[in-house]
Design a protein around this motif. Sequence first.
Motif, PDB file in Angstrom:
ATOM      1  N   ARG A  40     -57.535-103.688 -11.841  1.00 43.99           N
ATOM      2  CA  ARG A  40     -58.110-102.682 -10.960  1.00 43.99           C
ATOM      3  C   ARG A  40     -57.358-102.684  -9.662  1.00 43.99           C
ATOM      4  O   ARG A  40     -57.111-103.738  -9.074  1.00 43.99           O
ATOM      5  CB  ARG A  40     -59.597-102.959 -10.705  1.00 43.99           C
ATOM      6  CG  ARG A  40     -60.267-101.884  -9.865  1.00 43.99           C
ATOM      7  CD  ARG A  40     -61.765-102.088  -9.811  1.00 43.99           C
ATOM      8  NE  ARG A  40     -62.113-103.271  -9.039  1.00 43.99           N
ATOM      9  CZ  ARG A  40     -62.223-103.257  -7.704  1.00 43.99           C
ATOM     10  NH1 ARG A  40     -62.008-102.158  -7.015  1.00 43.99           N
ATOM     11  NH2 ARG A  40     -62.545-104.352  -7.061  1.00 43.99           N
ATOM     12  N   ILE A  41     -57.022-101.504  -9.214  1.00 40.92           N
ATOM     13  CA  ILE A  41     -56.307-101.373  -7.929  1.00 40.92           C
ATOM     14  C   ILE A  41     -57.336-101.204  -6.832  1.00 40.92           C
ATOM     15  O   ILE A  41     -58.092-100.249  -6.824  1.00 40.92           O
ATOM     16  CB  ILE A  41     -55.358-100.154  -7.967  1.00 40.92           C
ATOM     17  CG1 ILE A  41     -54.363-100.316  -9.115  1.00 40.92           C
ATOM     18  CG2 ILE A  41     -54.659 -99.976  -6.644  1.00 40.92           C
ATOM     19  CD1 ILE A  41     -53.482 -99.127  -9.322  1.00 40.92           C
ATOM     20  N   VAL A  42     -57.419-102.142  -5.895  1.00 43.38           N
ATOM     21  CA  VAL A  42     -58.359-102.063  -4.775  1.00 43.38           C
ATOM     22  C   VAL A  42     -57.665-101.368  -3.618  1.00 43.38           C
ATOM     23  O   VAL A  42     -56.620-101.821  -3.152  1.00 43.38           O
ATOM     24  CB  VAL A  42     -58.820-103.464  -4.337  1.00 43.38           C
ATOM     25  CG1 VAL A  42     -59.796-103.351  -3.184  1.00 43.38           C
ATOM     26  CG2 VAL A  42     -59.450-104.189  -5.514  1.00 43.38           C
ATOM     27  N   GLY A 294     -73.651 -98.433  -6.495  1.00 44.03           N
ATOM     28  CA  GLY A 294     -72.976 -97.500  -7.373  1.00 44.03           C
ATOM     29  C   GLY A 294     -73.906 -96.887  -8.396  1.00 44.03           C
ATOM     30  O   GLY A 294     -75.012 -96.424  -8.090  1.00 44.03           O
ATOM     31  N   ALA A 295     -73.485 -96.895  -9.667  1.00 47.05           N
ATOM     32  CA  ALA A 295     -74.252 -96.268 -10.735  1.00 47.05           C
ATOM     33  C   ALA A 295     -75.629 -96.901 -10.888  1.00 47.05           C
ATOM     34  O   ALA A 295     -76.607 -96.223 -11.236  1.00 47.05           O
ATOM     35  CB  ALA A 295     -73.480 -96.352 -12.051  1.00 47.05           C
ATOM     36  N   TYR A 322     -64.913 -92.862  -7.124  1.00 44.24           N
ATOM     37  CA  TYR A 322     -64.249 -94.099  -7.547  1.00 44.24           C
ATOM     38  C   TYR A 322     -62.812 -93.833  -7.980  1.00 44.24           C
ATOM     39  O   TYR A 322     -61.899 -94.614  -7.716  1.00 44.24           O
ATOM     40  CB  TYR A 322     -65.019 -94.745  -8.694  1.00 44.24           C
ATOM     41  CG  TYR A 322     -66.263 -95.498  -8.278  1.00 44.24           C
ATOM     42  CD1 TYR A 322     -66.222 -96.407  -7.216  1.00 44.24           C
ATOM     43  CD2 TYR A 322     -67.473 -95.318  -8.951  1.00 44.24           C
ATOM     44  CE1 TYR A 322     -67.366 -97.100  -6.836  1.00 44.24           C
ATOM     45  CE2 TYR A 322     -68.613 -96.006  -8.571  1.00 44.24           C
ATOM     46  CZ  TYR A 322     -68.555 -96.899  -7.517  1.00 44.24           C
ATOM     47  OH  TYR A 322     -69.668 -97.599  -7.141  1.00 44.24           O
ATOM     48  N   ILE A 323     -62.634 -92.710  -8.695  1.00 43.85           N
ATOM     49  CA  ILE A 323     -61.283 -92.371  -9.157  1.00 43.85           C
ATOM     50  C   ILE A 323     -60.362 -92.145  -7.972  1.00 43.85           C
ATOM     51  O   ILE A 323     -59.201 -92.583  -7.969  1.00 43.85           O
ATOM     52  CB  ILE A 323     -61.323 -91.131 -10.070  1.00 43.85           C
ATOM     53  CG1 ILE A 323     -62.059 -91.460 -11.379  1.00 43.85           C
ATOM     54  CG2 ILE A 323     -59.920 -90.633 -10.384  1.00 43.85           C
ATOM     55  CD1 ILE A 323     -62.357 -90.258 -12.250  1.00 43.85           C
ATOM     56  N   GLN A 329     -62.368 -98.852 -13.224  1.00 41.61           N
ATOM     57  CA  GLN A 329     -63.422 -99.456 -14.020  1.00 41.61           C
ATOM     58  C   GLN A 329     -64.800 -99.035 -13.522  1.00 41.61           C
ATOM     59  O   GLN A 329     -65.703 -98.753 -14.294  1.00 41.61           O
ATOM     60  CB  GLN A 329     -63.317-100.971 -14.003  1.00 41.61           C
ATOM     61  CG  GLN A 329     -64.337-101.669 -14.889  1.00 41.61           C
ATOM     62  CD  GLN A 329     -64.183-101.272 -16.362  1.00 41.61           C
ATOM     63  OE1 GLN A 329     -63.096-101.460 -16.910  1.00 41.61           O
ATOM     64  NE2 GLN A 329     -65.225-100.714 -16.967  1.00 41.61           N
ATOM     65  N   ASP A 330     -64.938 -98.961 -12.175  1.00 43.23           N
ATOM     66  CA  ASP A 330     -66.213 -98.515 -11.620  1.00 43.23           C
ATOM     67  C   ASP A 330     -66.507 -97.070 -12.019  1.00 43.23           C
ATOM     68  O   ASP A 330     -67.649 -96.702 -12.310  1.00 43.23           O
ATOM     69  CB  ASP A 330     -66.196 -98.639 -10.090  1.00 43.23           C
ATOM     70  CG  ASP A 330     -66.203-100.106  -9.649  1.00 43.23           C
ATOM     71  OD1 ASP A 330     -66.753-100.931 -10.406  1.00 43.23           O
ATOM     72  OD2 ASP A 330     -65.670-100.402  -8.577  1.00 43.23           O
TER      73      ASP A 330
END
Length: 960
Positions: A40-42, A294-295, A322-323, A329-330
């Motif tokens: 995942r890219i933070v 989040g979700a 998130y995208i 992933q989130d």
Amino acid sequence: MSTLISLNTRLDWRDLAKVYRLIFLTVLLIIITACANIKRIVPINELKPVDVDPRVKFIDTNNIVEVETSAIESIEPEVVIESYQRLLTRGNPEIRKEALHRLADLTMRLAEAKMGREEEGEQTNLTPAVANASFSKAISLYEELVKEFPEYSSIDEVKYQLARAYSLNSEPESSLQILDQIAVTHVESLSYLESQFRRGEAYFVRKDYRVAEQAYGDVVEKGVNTEYYDKALYKRGWSFFKQSLFTEAQKDFFTLYERLLHQQKVGNSQNKLLNDLVNDTRRVISLSFYNQDGAASIREYFKVNGAQTFEDQIYDALANLYIEQERFQDAADTYLGFIKQHPVSLSAPEFHTKVIDIYKKGGFPSLILPAKESFVVTYGRNSAFWNKYKGKVIEDLKVLLRVHLDDISKFYHANAQKTKKSTDYLVAAKWYREILLTFSDPQIDSQYRFALAEALFDGGQLEQAAKEFETVGYVNVKSQYSRDAGYRALLAYQAIKYPKTATQLEKLLPSIQSGTKFSESFPKDPKAAEILARVAEQQLMISDVQGAINSSNKLLLLPAKLTRKQRERAYIIIANGLFDLKQYAKAEVAISELLTKVKLTKQQQLNFRNRRVEAIYQLADSARKEKRTNEAIELFLKVKRLEPNLKVAINAHFDAATLLLQIEKWSEAASLLESFRRGYPKHPLSQSIPEKLALVYEKQKNWNKAASEYTRLAAGQKDPELAREGFWRVADLYLKAGNKTKAIEAFKNYVWKYPSPYLLAQEGRYHLVGLYESSGDKQKRDFWRQKIVEFYAKDKKQNNTRTAFLAAESKYHLSENLFIQYQRIKLKLPLAPNLKKKRAAMKKALAAYNAIAKYEVAKFTTASTHKVARIYQILSDDLMASQKPKGLNEDELEEYGYLLEDQALPFEDKAINYYEVNAQRTTNNIYDESVKASIDALRKLKPVQYDKRERLEAFNAVTF
């Protein structure tokens, strides 16, 4: 943390709680991500409330307060300004107050017009009034009005316009001060809500979100059903959001969101401001959940507050957020969270597809395939979603299903092609079947069914593969895969390994059927001829002769070019097959064509020529059995004409002749029989020809030829009795023909060779008598009369009336010579020796005639009796007429006469006596020529007694 606090110096305990919560969630997210086996890219900058601004602006988008226009609209602004300025100098406070208000509003409007022109780049061609106008001049006029007339009834509107002028003149602080005054002193003013909204906007810009929240809140509380209500909800929500008061913010935003969606539904969906407001409200809602859990927060919110029809929009907005932050992933989990809660929602398939796209975009290839498989399971034909919907929903879903199923099936197929494992190919086949069961479009069916068949083929399921290939090849015939599928089906059938117990039919029938379909469906294909030729051979192997014939006929009609070997073999199969199936008419045509079109060895030519005439012969035989005689004859003759030297032609020749006999075409039959005997004299059938020809010649009444044939027949007859009958027939036919010489020869041969049976032999002797009689050979005639008499005497036990008659007749005629000899002897001088001689002849004649009586044949008994009477009468008459001695006188002559009369009278009496014996036979109804002659003689001899009319009538009344 110090950095966060520095962003807003007015943070209270609520702000600190939100900050701590945000830090906790960030750390927790990092931990979870680290634990997950996903890259995942933070982002460098996390989205924080303090960093996000609303995207919809409301201030100065239109004139909030309209300035009352002049009653004289056609007057130039410069003229109006001069008029207002003159009114200011009149010294009347009321006039001055209104003039200041109107002049200030006009100046404000002209300044706004000027600003608009400048923003559009049009700074030339301005009227003097517009060019000289400015917000500063408007401010001066408004301030002068406020200062001079603080109790002015419209002072709230004046202050509002003054605040607005300060704002447009880039003096926000001054504008805010005026607005604060309005908020405190003009609560009941018509511009109060607008002023409060502007205050909120001003404080919001200054990031004083607490004051802004209160200002907006005042508008929300008091401005329901006004144009500021939705805007205030929007901005108060943002004010809460900026303070990280997410629960409070969500309350405003969701209230607003529902209102806006309703407005879109019932109003103008093309309203840009409305649409922008909807989009940004949805965005900030997602931002609030983003800054929570989040979700999970979304799920909890709707759990507490109740489900909404727009839930999917909120999940989608959060996922997109998130995208944007590359938190893939989130984003995926957000979509999956919605799907879990609402698996049959119309948005679920779309969200699931977005999950797959996220995995692609985020670089998670290992998750893509499972996600696609999950999609198929969740929304495919066996799912609850599929069962719930129909129509366009399912049709739209199919588009997604096809994409995913295509990827899944291709992946497994490609994998199987790498591993070369049968089980892997069958996995791919499973997914191809799923595609086929889901879609009904022919093109889709052909594409994937072909792939399914290939997978089954490589997976060792050859029979299943063949059937699937055939479906592609022969059901969807217009498909681009049809030809290859048809050919591959044939290869699959040929590759099947059957058990040892399988019959030849079980092994070959599938290949035969598949090959036939291929050649029928793709007749122009280069492989069609080869395949169809093989099919014909296989059909022969399973004894399907008719099938082989049909295939060979199709082969010859193919548009594809055949090899010479293929063509010739087809002709041979057709010719042999038709013959073997006893389709003789077609076989004849096929063999004739074969003999002209195929290069054969001498032995092959002979074999086929034999088969052709055999076929014709069989046709003739059938026609014969069905009583189509003329047709049968023609066909038999055709055999003879085509192949005169072959064995079957011999039989055909003979059969044709036999049939001609049956329909009594004697000449044609005779001609054929004669030519047959000439051509095949030693053939066994020739032995029966004499009998047939004999019949023909008899029918033609050609007795001589008939006799000749019977001669052959009798001579070759092993049965003595039949031979005897034949020789008799020969004699009889010569007799009919009037061929005396041959008849005499035949009868003589018969009677000498066959004295028995006696009766027929006597007849033969009798015929010889007649033949010699007609030939004038009296000696031989009498010879055979004598033989008749002799054999009668020898075979007394076999005699009958006929033999008696023949013997009596013969004896009678033989006696005639004695009678003649007797009659010829004349009584001349010397009388004594001549009389003696005559008496001796008389004795012989009488003995002969008297012997006839023993035959008991009336005709010859009466005749011989009459002859006896005649003998006696002749002697009596001859005595009376005998030569007188010379030298006798008249008395002597008279005496001599008496003497002769005495001698003659007894003989006359005997003659009368015999005549009367015959005459008496009339009482027994016998009245023939001899009886009549005897009566006639009695009339002369005894006229008194017999020459009476009534007596004659009595005689004449007798009938015989």
